[in-house]
Design an enzyme around this catalytic site. Structure first.
Site: not given
Lengths: 503, 495
Positions: B78, B158, B182
């Site tokens: 990420k 997210s 997330s």
């Protein structure tokens, strides 16, 4: 306790146009912890390094960086708290103080607002005239220092040096117990002395390692006593905070100016605004730093990157056990054990190094004599050449040697001064120097007697006169000293003269 | 072997050890899949050179018999993780061009375990969002579609890029981070497994901070076994993170027996929300029955402060974020606005932050600044902290009463359409987190497991919440649920 012998000093009074006014002062002293590394990063704290060379990723607030507490700094804060007879909080916590400034890379300063590591303590501030003020300490907390913004290197740009960013400061907050400019200077001097004894801060004000925010307000006589009874601040005037002072002289001047400024406002029917002000030493005035609209809202909240700081009583006890003798105790002991005057004891204990030097000299010797030599001869000579005790060319062993030679009547006080000069400039073992250079005083009564006999024989008229007027004996003493090149033991000569002349 | 990129971590690991394939082959298969998946916008910085170099090194280690646990397995990272020399922007304009000179602890541990980084994955800006639409790179797209409908769906947020990449077999697994859901919400939206471990399990060092007291990294994987394998590599004590726990890391994979007989599973009545789609309710019911059938005892429980969790979260998280994001000021790195003649430092801050932060980030910074400001602190932030303590106590009480894990839906709906929430009240978007935020507020481990498809053919997930530090036990319950649910569906390739 030593302080029982002191009386409280009178507060400073300033006569306004209409009334007399008293001053009320509280101080927030920022003391840089004497640590090699910063409070939350491993970066060095060395002074005078190239700009931005002592900066870790944490100090520069790079994304994802996290603070880790430096245990050594915590220990120094605890040590300082113990040295100020303060309560130590076994649980404390760190908070963020948020504001934007280029020399504050994180956008917040990590500090301890809600739960400081040290609670209430006190400092006894002697005023040198037999009075002393007891200043209460409200708290001590640890926090990060900011970096340095430099605005005068380029007309269009500002520069930032982050070397200082994240260095550990102890903020020592006093109660408003200081009652005049001289007391304020004496307070910071005493605090500095204690910190240096403890070794927790080097006290270097010039480098900014010790600096103070000074809160000043004025009140009518009697109002302060009401405040003391009730601890209700409404009895006191509105305070202004003079920021970032790092000179005792300027602190005094700034307080004096600020008090007069406030008196003028109040006597003209105005109100003092609570604000932060800066002192300008060139113009000797304080100026408002920012307007109310620009006042910061620091949005303090607990720093979620740091767990509450929990320390153990046993660790605190270990630190307490390792505390050195502090100035008040040392001074009392010097007076008691060495028979020193209050003044001499104060001078000798002002710096921990001087006190240690003196003690080494005085050990097993006459304390008063040692004090005389350290204060009058050594300090005087060091001061002349801008040296201090830590780089004294004369070691305690050497000075002790000189004093031993005096005590054993090997040399006179006068010769001792010459000897001191030789040791100071050339070094060497005092006893050897005396031996080699024939400086030893003549205590051999035979030699003195022979010299005296000659003088008596050559001056019969003087002998007769002296028998009538014994004060003239001094003339014979002088003649003997002259004949022996000053090396005759003055006491031996005196005794012999008195005996021979039948005085 | 064909379709190497579709393997799970465990399958690929075993194949590598048997010499049936190589890390280079796995890596090349993933790189090719990534190249062909531009439409998903999952990878925002690709690092093929680094990947192949690490793959070669991994193959050498495998040959020499000195292979750590994830040796040679290609994964995505990420964009919130700082990776040395590789752009790390938290999907924000304000970190434009930022290449850290350091590697986050978690990504370093993965590298140390032999994993091969393929690149950086899309996300919501600073991890603030539930749909990936706040990313400065544009949103990632869910590989799943509704029936025959071509409308693009959100992969969630997210960690939407991570979710899309794993579901579309662009990588074998990916890292995510979870502040309010997330990891778990996007995992549910794309039909994969995602676990947020106990707060303090994974080091936060080197991960761009959103809300420090809530942020945790975790794996997003194709199944529960993979989650166990990858979590073990990611977690562990880190002296550089003061909130990291000094606890031993167990062999999570070895704990996957599937035997949950006698375990007590709590079903919290407060999670039965008004207006919750019937399909979600039905799935929850099915999950409950599956666990019962596997020998668990099902118990109705109460977590009375649940209804306060969302507002509490949306005070605490923005408060911390407003402070954490203060460092993005244009002074030292990242974006700095062009200044006009006469502009001073205040203008530099204002212009830089106005240009660098997207609307959602600005909204949260403003909310956070407000709730911390003088006069409002006690009413908002301090009260939220107190409620947080109560929420945590709710969980402590049920665990103390013998509950081993809690079963809830992972999300209140299946993946929604991109742009669908554009005009909605921000609170509508925040409601996505309703089942997940409590877990972050309480610092507990929570795992999202795909459990079924809705009528439109979109995956739905169930969430299991475990006792602190008992991720192994939690994963084992998730494993039992996974076995029972038998979720094997894959999105049809359209990209």
């Amino acid at each position: 306790m030593l302080d029982l012998t002191f009386e409280t000093p009178k507060p400073k009074t300033i006569a306004g146009a209409k009334h007399d006014w008293e001053l009320v002062i509280g101080m927030e002293v920022h003391a840089q912890v004497a640590s090699q590394a910063k409070l939350f990063s491993g970066a060095s704290t060395a002074f005078g390094a190239e700009p931005n060379s002592n900066v870790s990723f944490v100090d520069a607030a790079m994304p994802g960086m996290l603070p880790v507490i430096n245990e050594f700094c915590v220990e120094q804060a605890v040590r300082t708290g113990l040295g100020l007879k303060a309560e130590i909080n076994l649980k404390s916590a760190f908070d963020r103080k948020n504001y934007f400034y280029p020399d504050l890379p994180q956008g917040y300063q990590i500090s301890q607002l809600y739960q400081p590591i040290v609670g209430e303590g006190e400092v006894l501030v002697e005023m040198g005239d037999g009075t002393a003020r007891r200043v209460r300490i409200e708290r001590i907390h640890m926090e990060q220092d900011a970096g340095k913004s430099i605005h005068d290197m380029d007309p269009n740009m500002s520069f930032v040096d982050l070397n200082r960013t994240g260095v550990c400061l102890m903020e020592i907050v006093s109660r408003p117990d200081i009652r005049g400019p001289e007391e304020a200077a004496a307070y910071i001097a005493k605090l500095r002395q204690i910190l240096r004894y403890l070794g927790t801060c080097d006290g270097n004000m010039q480098n900014g390692n010790l600096r103070a925010d000074v809160n000043v307000s004025i009140c009518r006589p009697g109002a302060y006593e009401k405040y003391q009874e009730t601890q209700d601040f409404s009895h006191l005037g509105t305070r202004c905070e003079i920021k970032n002072m790092n000179s005792m002289r300027f602190i005094q001047a700034a307080i004096e100016y600020e008090a007069r400024r406030q008196i003028a406002i109040v006597e003209a029917g105005g109100k003092v605004d609570q604000e932060t002000r800066l002192y300008d030493p060139d113009k000797n005035e304080t100026r408002s730093m920012r307007s109310k609209e620009e006042a910061h809202d620091y949005r303090y909240f607990p720093d979620p990157d740091l767990l509450p700081l929990e320390i153990e009583q046993a660790w605190v006890d270990d630190i307490a056990a390792s505390l050195p003798e502090l100035p008040d105790d040392k001074k009392a002991r010097f007076i008691k054990d060495f028979g020193l005057t209050d003044y001499d004891a104060s001078v000798l204990t002002a710096e921990v190094e001087s006190a240690a030097y003196f003690e080494e000299v005085a050990k097993g010797r006459n304390g008063k004599l040692a004090a005389n030599w350290v204060i009058n001869e050594l300090f005087g000579r060091l001061k002349k050449e801008d040296h201090d005790i830590t780089d004294s060319p004369v070691s305690p062993v050497q000075l002790g040697g000189i004093i031993d030679l005096i005590a054993s009547d090997a040399i006179s006080g006068k010769i001792a001064k010459d000897l001191f000069e030789i040791v100071y400039t050339e070094g060497g073992d005092p006893a050897e120097i005396v031996e080699k250079r024939g400086m030893k005083q003549v205590t051999d009564t035979g030699a003195i007697e022979a010299a005296l006999d000659e003088i008596i024989a050559a001056n019969p008229a003087q002998v007769e006169k002296a028998k009538v007027n014994p004060k003239l004996a001094g003339w014979f003493v002088g003649q003997v000293m002259k004949a022996t090149g000053g090396k005759a033991n003055p006491k031996a000569v005196n005794d012999l003269v008195a005996a021979k002349l039948g005085l | 072997m064909s379709d190497l990129n579709t393997l799970t971590l465990a399958q690929a690991r075993d194949a590598l050890r048997k010499g049936e394939t190589t890390s280079v082959a796995l890596t090349e298969a993933c790189l090719a899949a990534i190249e062909g998946a531009g439409a998903l916008n999952a990878f925002v910085h690709k690092t093929p050179e680094i990947a192949l170099e690490r793959a070669k090194a991994a193959d050498a280690r495998l040959q020499s018999g000195d292979a750590p646990k994830m040796c040679g397995l290609p994964i995505g990272i990420k964009d919130l993780f700082c990776t040395k020399g590789v752009p790390s922007q938290a999907a924000s304009r304000i970190l434009e061009g930022f290449k850290p000179e350091y590697e986050s602890t978690v990504s370093q541990q993965l590298a140390d375990a032999g994993a091969v980084m393929l690149g950086k994955l899309n996300m919501d800006e600073f991890a603030m969002g539930s749909s990936n639409e706040t990313s400065c790179y544009g949103n990632a797209v869910n590989p799943w579609r509704r029936g025959n409908d071509d409308a693009a769906l959100t992969p969630g947020g997210s960690s939407g890029g991570s979710a899309a990449a794993v579901a579309a077999d662009l990588c074998l697994a990916a890292t995510g981070t979870d502040t309010g859901g997330s990891i778990r919400q996007p995992a549910a939206f794309v039909g994969i497994t995602g676990i947020k471990p106990t707060y303090g399990r994974c080091s936060r060092w080197g991960i761009v901070a959103f809300a420090s007291s809530l942020d945790q990294a975790g794996p997003m994987t194709k199944d529960v076994r993979d989650a166990a394998i990858m979590l073990e590599a990611m977690c562990g004590h880190d002296p550089k993170d003061s909130t990291s726990a000094d606890l031993a890391v167990p062999d999570f994979e070895a704990m996957l027996t599937g035997d949950i007989r006698g375990k007590v599973i709590g079903i919290p009545r407060e999670y039965r929300m008004d207006g919750m789609p019937e399909e979600i309710e039905a799935l929850w019911q099915q999950g409950t029955e599956m666990l019962r059938a596997a020998g668990a005892e099902i118990r109705d429980i109460s977590l009375p402060h649940t209804k306060y969790a969302l507002p509490t979260y949306y005070v605490i998280a923005p408060a911390e974020a407003s402070s954490n994001l203060a460092r993005y000021d244009g002074v030292r790195y990242g974006h700095r606005a062009k200044l006009a003649q006469g502009d001073g430092i205040t203008e530099m801050y204002e212009k830089t932050r106005a240009e660098g932060f997207g609307h959602e980030v600005q909204r949260r910074v403003m909310v956070g600044t407000y709730v911390l400001s003088a006069g409002f602190y006690d009413a908002y932030y301090n009260r939220a902290r107190k409620v947080r303590t109560l929420i945590k106590k709710d969980f402590e009480d049920v665990f103390a009463a013998g509950v081993d894990a809690i079963l809830t839906p992972a999300t209140p709906s299946a993946a929604f359409g991109l742009g669908e929430m554009a005009d909605a009240d921000p609170v509508q978007m925040y409601l996505n987190d309703v089942f997940t935020v409590t877990v972050n507020l309480a610092g507990l481990p929570g795992v999202s497991v795909p459990a079924g498809l809705d009528k439109q053919g979109l995956p739905l997930g169930l969430q299991l919440i475990g006792r602190p530090w008992e991720e192994g036990d939690l994963l084992n319950t998730a494993y039992a649920l996974e076995q029972a649910a038998g979720f094997l569906a894959k999105p049809g390739k359209w990209w």
